[in-house]
Scaffold this motif. Structure first.
Motif, short mmCIF file in Angstrom:
data_model
loop_
_atom_site.label_atom_id
_atom_site.label_comp_id
_atom_site.label_asym_id
_atom_site.label_seq_id
_atom_site.Cartn_x
_atom_site.Cartn_y
_atom_site.Cartn_z
N GLN B 120 0.83 -1.19 0.00
CA GLN B 120 0.00 0.00 0.00
C GLN B 120 0.87 1.25 0.00
O GLN B 120 0.60 2.21 -0.71
N GLY B 121 1.93 1.21 0.82
CA GLY B 121 2.83 2.36 0.89
C GLY B 121 3.52 2.62 -0.44
O GLY B 121 3.54 3.75 -0.94
N ILE B 122 4.07 1.57 -1.00
CA ILE B 122 4.77 1.74 -2.27
C ILE B 122 3.81 2.25 -3.34
O ILE B 122 4.16 3.08 -4.17
N SER B 123 2.58 1.77 -3.28
CA SER B 123 1.62 2.16 -4.31
C SER B 123 1.18 3.61 -4.19
O SER B 123 0.52 4.11 -5.08
N LEU B 124 1.51 4.26 -3.09
CA LEU B 124 1.17 5.68 -2.99
C LEU B 124 1.94 6.49 -4.03
O LEU B 124 1.46 7.50 -4.52
N VAL B 125 3.13 6.03 -4.36
CA VAL B 125 3.86 6.69 -5.43
C VAL B 125 3.30 6.18 -6.74
O VAL B 125 3.22 4.98 -6.94
N PRO B 126 2.89 7.09 -7.63
CA PRO B 126 2.38 6.61 -8.92
C PRO B 126 3.38 5.67 -9.57
O PRO B 126 4.53 6.05 -9.79
N PRO B 127 2.96 4.45 -9.86
CA PRO B 127 3.91 3.42 -10.28
C PRO B 127 4.73 3.79 -11.51
O PRO B 127 5.92 3.47 -11.57
N LEU B 128 4.13 4.48 -12.46
CA LEU B 128 4.89 4.87 -13.64
C LEU B 128 6.07 5.73 -13.23
O LEU B 128 7.21 5.52 -13.67
N LEU B 129 5.81 6.70 -12.37
CA LEU B 129 6.85 7.63 -11.96
C LEU B 129 7.93 6.91 -11.16
O LEU B 129 9.13 7.18 -11.30
N LEU B 130 7.51 5.99 -10.31
CA LEU B 130 8.49 5.26 -9.51
C LEU B 130 9.39 4.42 -10.40
O LEU B 130 10.62 4.39 -10.23
N ALA B 131 8.78 3.75 -11.38
CA ALA B 131 9.58 2.93 -12.29
C ALA B 131 10.58 3.81 -13.04
O ALA B 131 11.76 3.45 -13.18
N MET B 132 10.10 4.96 -13.49
CA MET B 132 11.00 5.85 -14.23
C MET B 132 12.14 6.32 -13.33
O MET B 132 13.30 6.37 -13.74
N ALA B 133 11.81 6.65 -12.10
CA ALA B 133 12.86 7.13 -11.19
C ALA B 133 13.89 6.04 -10.94
O ALA B 133 15.10 6.30 -10.91
N LEU B 134 13.41 4.81 -10.78
CA LEU B 134 14.31 3.68 -10.56
C LEU B 134 15.29 3.52 -11.72
O LEU B 134 16.51 3.39 -11.53
N VAL B 135 14.75 3.54 -12.92
CA VAL B 135 15.62 3.35 -14.08
C VAL B 135 16.57 4.53 -14.21
O VAL B 135 17.75 4.36 -14.55
N ALA B 136 16.06 5.71 -13.96
CA ALA B 136 16.94 6.88 -14.03
C ALA B 136 18.10 6.74 -13.06
O ALA B 136 19.23 7.07 -13.38
N ALA B 137 17.80 6.20 -11.88
CA ALA B 137 18.86 6.03 -10.89
C ALA B 137 19.82 4.93 -11.26
O ALA B 137 21.04 5.09 -11.16
N MET B 138 19.28 3.81 -11.71
CA MET B 138 20.15 2.66 -11.98
C MET B 138 20.94 2.82 -13.26
O MET B 138 21.94 2.13 -13.45
N GLY B 139 20.48 3.66 -14.13
CA GLY B 139 21.23 3.84 -15.36
C GLY B 139 20.46 3.32 -16.55
O GLY B 139 19.71 2.36 -16.45
N PRO B 140 20.67 3.95 -17.71
CA PRO B 140 19.89 3.59 -18.89
C PRO B 140 20.32 2.25 -19.47
O PRO B 140 21.35 2.13 -20.09
N SER B 141 19.49 1.25 -19.23
CA SER B 141 19.77 -0.05 -19.81
C SER B 141 18.47 -0.83 -19.77
O SER B 141 17.70 -0.72 -18.83
N LEU B 142 18.24 -1.64 -20.79
CA LEU B 142 16.98 -2.38 -20.85
C LEU B 142 16.84 -3.33 -19.67
O LEU B 142 15.74 -3.61 -19.21
#
Lengths: 338, 303, 320
Positions: B120-142
């Motif tokens: 429930q807590g994690i879902s408070l962050v809009p999932p699309l935005l969270l996924a994008m933030a994760l990838v942005a942090a981890m680096g551009p790679s498929l």
């Protein structure tokens, strides 16, 4: 301890736990990042002093758990860090841009609901006919539509081809200066200042992004309204109302009244998705809200800003859910349902 | 279970034109990808300065882009990403999510409640935005894209599995099976897993559609990959400046590919939901979790 | 003739083995008549089509059912051919409907008094005060204590007995010519059942209007109805004055129903699996009939003398 007090405390406890989960997620974001935390937060070339400052503030030389606690305390105290790109406080930048985002979202919700409710109702009444299927088909299309693509399509047609819409240059034409801040909405503030040129420009800039969002929100809302209305129409009390000889108009009102809780709940649940869509639309229109801020921060690896954006988004979503819960509670008190 | 799936497909084909059409679309894309090197031999990467930004013509039905590359070839090639990324993410999501959901549903008690609150807590962050933030942090790679999307989808599947298992549990199936002397692993593998997976089958294409949308958004913002790829979102990103100048085909065709592909997946999901086995109402559906829905009544998160 | 139902046919849409919609006959030609001042008891087993017939007459069929043929002449007008807007003027005003389980069927979002007011205002322009007064009056004639207080209640706050009284009130408040009561006492305890039925009977007699009571309970019919129509598998297989039919039941199903039924007013409604309709095979009761012969492979005609008729080859109707 009385029951209502205990229930309230329990709710506060849950809320706190959820907040901690969000903070932890934000923390994890940076920890999973490619690169040392001070680079992610401080930029590719932080000076020696800045780096030392970061290490001290975030406890970067301490074990991870300590860092988490430090971070949580900072965030909950309102300290969101500093963007290395702009050297501004992230919190300040977000608060400054928040009205723009809220403005878009609110107008979009208003327009989207205005479009969705009649359409959804009509589809419910015309259940399983060609019209109904068309509405459902269009809605599915609307849900699959990438928000930025719809925005670009609309810009292509109305800006490039028909030359009706203004350029996607933000909240007001670039040749004009924004009105002084009263409410945070350029249109309303210009209106209040009786600056008709600015007001007209702000309004013109609003049309396209709001319309884009409203269309997307409207698509899913239409299906929701249709479903909620159908559920009402299949309910026993609805058939009975028909048996009493109620006219079509009255029946519609009865069904709508019963469908309101479901629609409200659906809207609240859509808030997260709406935030995502708004961010992407802001990006296309250079709107200057937190969405554009956050997405640009992601593209430029400004992670203090990204963290702030994530936290702000979660806060908005949480507020919407809270509001919804309060409204539901009030409605329940009024109706005194079993 | 396979028999059930085949029967389902037959019913779909006969009764639901929509689902049949959707399958045709998806298969069409797949065939196009496979046949392209032979049937349409314009290399997606070949840059020819002379051919820059030509509109749709007989030679190039979808036009050429800013580097003189044939758009049709690139769009077809981009379908690879539309298949691969959602599929990989789904695999990861089910691998992580299903066991978690199973455990929560069977175990119950504090573990279930704890997990629920975390989701429930994690879902408070809009999932699309969270996924994008994760990838942005981890680096551009498929790989990172798949990881981020898979992680967030895992929440959806964990919740769905948990609800289904709970429902079966409450109806006494679990008790009955254990009373008949089934050891735990047999119960899970032979009874629970196939049953519950079949019930949430409709969720799979829906999550795939969501994944596609997230991938495209990442490509559009420019954080998905470092290199210049034929992923549709990135193609749109490159084409935006040309769009404003009037060369609309660079943006419109990849965009339509996204739209058509995504719609096909969602129509498929809808059909499976309507004609597949009944499922328990999913509690996750009211929390705005990525692309989640059960019935027409529940909200559909488009992000 | 208050209501004359002729050859009412309704199909139910069912999903076939391939998933396609298949129409299945649910009412295969229903006939009955109501005369002003008399009460008809419509009896039959579970899912014999009684409620379906009532829904069809009022034009309230669910989306999964379709009207296929027949006429329902109400005071000379065919209800089945009426436009929806004309029907809304009939429903609730000239034909009152008493529904079962009022708890589920009253509007949960409205107070009871408001619903009574609304039931009036939708049919004619009426001043709120007058409507409220009439609402209170009818609540008290329905035997609801403290009507003014009760009018402010929400449906879920009231006991089932009071709820059914409200439902009765809603049906009668616009002074209809005909009252249709579909299992009006389902789910109520025995004492309340008797009270409600007594009230219903009293009101029907007092106002001298026609009524249909749909029930599974023969005892109810015996006690409260003047005429009886027995339904089996989507058809009326026997109809006539209660006394006559009970004394000399002409149809084998009626006979078995009467012999099985408990003597006193009580619980009926054996849950028997409803028979599948197979119109080709003649008499629908043949599989269960002890006296069936080859003749029964042909659909039996309505054999009757005057008001008492039965759909059986071997029916012997005694002259009244």
């Amino acid at each position: 301890m009385e029951r209502p007090v205990r229930a309230l405390l329990r709710r506060i406890g849950v809320g706190l736990f959820l907040a901690l989960v969000v903070v932890f997620t934000s923390f994890l974001l940076v920890k999973l990042g490619a690169g040392p935390t001070d680079v992610l937060l401080g930029g590719p070339s932080p000076g020696v002093e800045e780096r030392a400052q970061l290490v001290q503030d975030y406890g970067l030389d301490r074990p991870a758990f300590v860092q988490l606690v430090r971070y949580a305390i900072r965030v909950l105290g309102g300290e969101f860090g500093r963007s290395w790109l702009t050297s501004e406080s992230v919190l300040d930048e977000i608060l400054h841009r928040l009205p723009a985002t809220l403005e878009l979202m609110l107008y979009a919700i208003f327009l989207g609901t205005l479009m969705a409710v009649p359409t959804g109702m009509a589809a419910a009444f015309a259940r399983d006919t060609a019209e109904d299927r068309t509405v459902r088909g269009t809605s599915v299309l609307g849900e699959a539509m990438p928000p930025f693509f719809l925005a670009l399509l609309l810009l292509l047609v109305f800006f490039r081809w028909l030359d009706i819409a203004p350029a996607p240059s933000g909240r007001i034409s670039i040749v004009l200066s924004p009105p002084p801040t009263i409410t945070g909405s350029y249109f309303i503030d210009a209106f209040l200042m009786q600056d008709s040129i600015a007001a007209r420009s702000a309004l013109a800039q609003l049309v396209m992004p709001v319309f884009t969002l409203a269309l997307m929100l409207g698509a899913s809302l239409t299906l929701l309204v249709r479903g909620a209305m159908l559920a009402q129409m299949d309910a026993p009390h609805f058939v009975y109302a028909r048996a009493q000889g109620m006219s079509r108009e009255m029946l519609t009102i009865i069904a709508l009244r019963g469908a309101l809780p479901a629609i409200g709940g659906g809207l609240a649940a859509q808030s997260a998705a709406l935030l995502s869509m708004t961010a992407l639309v802001e990006y296309v229109f250079a709107w200057g809200g937190i969405g554009q801020y956050g997405l640009e921060a992601m593209a430029k690896a400004d992670f203090a800003a990204v963290q702030g954006f994530i936290l702000a988004s979660a806060a908005i979503a949480a507020t919407v859910h809270l509001l919804h819960a309060v409204i539901r509670r009030l409605a329940r008190i009024r109706i005194r349902r079993a | 279970m396979i028999g059930g799936m085949l029967r389902l497909l037959r019913v779909l084909a006969r009764r639901r034109m929509g689902a049949a059409l959707a399958l045709v679309v998806l298969v069409g894309f797949a065939l196009a990808v496979l046949a392209r090197p032979v049937a349409w031999p314009y290399p997606p990467g070949a840059q020819q300065a002379a051919l820059v930004l030509q509109g749709p013509s007989l030679a190039h039905p979808l036009g050429t882009d800013g580097n003189g590359r044939d758009v049709l070839a690139r769009v077809i090639d981009g379908a690879r990403y539309a298949f691969a990324v959602p599929l990989a993410a789904l695999a990861l999501a089910i691998l992580i999510g299903a066991p978690l959901g199973l455990a929560a549903g069977l175990g119950g008690g504090w573990f279930d409640a704890f997990l629920s609150r975390i989701f429930q807590g994690i879902s408070l962050v809009p999932p699309l935005l969270l996924a994008m933030a994760l990838v942005a942090a981890m680096g551009p790679s498929l790989r990172h894209v798949v990881f981020a999307i898979g992680l967030l989808e895992a929440i959806v599947f964990a919740r769905a599995m948990r609800d289904e298992v709970r429902a079966l549990h409450e109806r006494g199936f679990v008790e009955a099976a254990t009373a008949a002397g089934n050891p735990l692993h047999r119960l899970v593998l032979v009874h629970l897993l196939p049953n519950t997976l079949a019930r949430i089958a409709g969720e799979i294409p829906r999550q795939a559609a969501w994944a596609l949308g997230v991938l495209a958004a990442m490509g559009f913002v420019g954080i998905a990959t470092a290199a210049d790829t034929t992923e549709w979102g990135s193609m749109i990103r490159e084409g935006v400046e040309h769009l404003y100048a009037g060369q609309w085909w660079v943006v419109v065709f990849p965009g339509f590919a996204l739209l058509v592909f995504g719609t096909a997946l969602r129509v498929l999901a809808e059909s499976i939901d309507e004609h597949g086995p009944r499922r328990a109402a999913s509690g996750a559906m009211l929390a705005g979790v990525p692309g989640q829905s059960a019935r027409a009544l529940s909200p559909r998160g488009a992000a | 003739m208050l209501l004359d139902v002729q050859d009412l046919r309704v199909d139910r849409i069912v999903t076939g083995p391939q998933g396609e919609p298949v129409p299945e006959p649910a009412l295969a030609g229903v006939n009955f008549r109501i005369v002003k001042g008399r009460i008809l008891g419509l009896v039959g087993e579970h899912a014999a089509g009684k409620s379906l017939a009532a829904s069809a007459i009022l034009g309230l069929l669910r989306p999964s059912a379709r009207l296929v043929g027949g006429r329902a002449l109400f005071e000379g007008q065919d209800l089945l051919r009426m436009s929806e807007s004309d029907l809304t003027r009939v429903r609730g005003a000239r034909i009152g409907f008493v529904v079962q389980s009022g708890h589920a069927t009253l509007d949960p979002n409205s107070r009871v008094g408001a619903q009574l007011v609304r039931a009036q205002s939708i049919h004619r322009p009426i001043v709120k005060a007058e409507a409220a007064w009439r609402a209170e009056t009818i609540m008290s004639s329905m035997g609801i204590p403290e009507p003014r207080l009760r009018a402010q209640a929400w449906p879920h706050e009231l006991t089932p007995g009071i709820v059914q009284r409200v439902v009765l009130g809603l049906a009668l408040i616009n002074e209809p010519q005909l009252l249709i009561a579909d299992e009006p006492t389902a789910g109520l305890d025995i004492t309340t059942q008797v009270q409600i039925l007594d009230l219903l009977h009293l009101e029907l007699r007092r106002r001298r209007i026609g009524g249909i009571i749909i029930t599974r309970d023969l005892g109810v019919v015996a006690q409260y109805c003047d005429d009886i129509a027995v339904m089996y598998a989507g058809q009326v297989v026997e109809q006539g004055p209660v006394m006559q039919v009970f004394a000399r039941p002409a149809h084998p199903f009626t006979r078995s129903m009467i012999s099985d039924a408990p003597e006193r007013l009580g619980i009926a409604g054996r849950q028997i699996v409803p028979p599948r309709m197979e119109p080709e095979q003649g008499c629908s009761y043949r599989p269960r009939c002890a006296d069936a012969t080859e003749r029964c492979l042909v659909a039996p005609p309505l054999v009757g003398a005057g008001v008492h008729a039965a759909r059986c080859h071997f029916a012997r109707i005694a002259a009244a």
